[in-house]
Design a protein around this motif. Structure first.
Motif, PDB file in Angstrom:
ATOM      1  N   GLU A  48      -7.276   2.845 -11.855  1.00 47.87           N
ATOM      2  CA  GLU A  48      -5.819   2.960 -11.764  1.00 47.87           C
ATOM      3  C   GLU A  48      -5.320   4.301 -12.290  1.00 47.87           C
ATOM      4  N   GLU A  52      -5.550   6.003  -8.559  1.00 51.94           N
ATOM      5  CA  GLU A  52      -4.258   5.519  -8.077  1.00 51.94           C
ATOM      6  C   GLU A  52      -3.068   6.310  -8.625  1.00 51.94           C
ATOM      7  N   ILE A  61      -0.239   1.315  -4.078  1.00 48.89           N
ATOM      8  CA  ILE A  61      -1.006   0.485  -5.009  1.00 48.89           C
ATOM      9  C   ILE A  61      -2.341   0.194  -4.316  1.00 48.89           C
ATOM     10  N   LEU A  62      -3.431   0.636  -4.936  1.00 46.10           N
ATOM     11  CA  LEU A  62      -4.750   0.463  -4.338  1.00 46.10           C
ATOM     12  C   LEU A  62      -5.311  -0.930  -4.606  1.00 46.10           C
ATOM     13  N   GLU A  63      -6.170  -1.373  -3.697  1.00 48.70           N
ATOM     14  CA  GLU A  63      -6.941  -2.583  -3.965  1.00 48.70           C
ATOM     15  C   GLU A  63      -7.777  -2.329  -5.208  1.00 48.70           C
ATOM     16  N   ARG A  76      -5.560  -6.520 -12.007  1.00 47.44           N
ATOM     17  CA  ARG A  76      -5.090  -5.177 -12.343  1.00 47.44           C
ATOM     18  C   ARG A  76      -4.793  -5.097 -13.834  1.00 47.44           C
ATOM     19  N   PRO A  84      -1.555  -4.941  -3.527  1.00 51.66           N
ATOM     20  CA  PRO A  84      -2.047  -3.664  -2.992  1.00 51.66           C
ATOM     21  C   PRO A  84      -1.364  -3.312  -1.672  1.00 51.66           C
ATOM     22  N   THR A  85      -1.096  -2.022  -1.526  1.00 48.98           N
ATOM     23  CA  THR A  85      -0.512  -1.501  -0.288  1.00 48.98           C
ATOM     24  C   THR A  85      -1.540  -0.734   0.524  1.00 48.98           C
ATOM     25  N   HIS A  86      -2.597  -0.261  -0.163  1.00 39.96           N
ATOM     26  CA  HIS A  86      -3.620   0.575   0.474  1.00 39.96           C
ATOM     27  C   HIS A  86      -5.005   0.223  -0.055  1.00 39.96           C
ATOM     28  N   ARG A  87      -5.993   0.609   0.728  1.00 44.87           N
ATOM     29  CA  ARG A  87      -7.389   0.464   0.304  1.00 44.87           C
ATOM     30  C   ARG A  87      -8.095   1.795   0.546  1.00 44.87           C
TER      31      ARG A  87
END
Length: 162
Positions: A48, A52, A61-63, A76, A84-87
């Motif tokens: 994070e 991130e 927000i990453l996985e 988290r 999460p919004t992205h990976r």
């Protein structure tokens, strides 16, 4: 490019370098910790902070990394309720097949880029282990583990579609 001359791939390689450099010390602390969560919490908080939080868009927000944190409410450390919004995806560096070191075969990953699970290393016994030098990336194809050399892949951001 994310910000100036820092791109996602570089952020992730720096994260990998950081965990490799500090791995022995965190393992020492983890063996003394009765919660059995220190290692996974340490990995997640550094994911994070070092990846991130360095992305200039605060809405990304990453996985989770690997197993995530043992947080109770979520996996988290910060923004425990955030979804999460992205990976982080793996893409072939040379637009070619990538060798899977676990299953000993070439794999096409650019048609449907794979999600980074965690960094690992291969031992002579043919299996992967979460230990330095962390020169491989673990992912999954249809639930089956695959392991790629990090020099053969590029790390890119993938949006999670609702």
């Amino acid at each position: 490019m994310l910000n100036g001359d820092m791109d996602l791939h570089s952020l992730i390689i720096k994260f990998r370098d950081f965990i490799a450099l500090n791995w022995e010390r965190i393992l020492e602390l983890d063996t003394q910790d009765e919660s059995d969560a220190l290692l996974i919490d340490w990995l997640q908080v550094n994911w994070e902070m070092l990846v991130e939080r360095q992305i200039p868009n605060p809405k990304i927000i990453l996985e989770i990394y690997g197993d995530g944190a043992d947080n109770g409410r979520s996996s988290r450390i910060q923004f425990a309720d955030a979804l999460p919004t992205h990976r982080v995806l793996l893409k072939s560096k040379n637009r070619s097949l990538v060798f899977d070191h676990l299953n000993k075969k070439n794999v096409e990953i650019d048609e449907a880029p794979l999600t980074l699970d965690r960094f690992v290393s291969m031992r002579p016994d043919g299996w992967y282990y979460e230990e330095p030098p962390f020169d491989k990336a673990l992912s999954f194809i249809n639930g089956k583990e695959v392991v790629f050399n990090i020099n053969d892949v590029e790390f890119i951001l993938g949006h999670i579609v609702d």
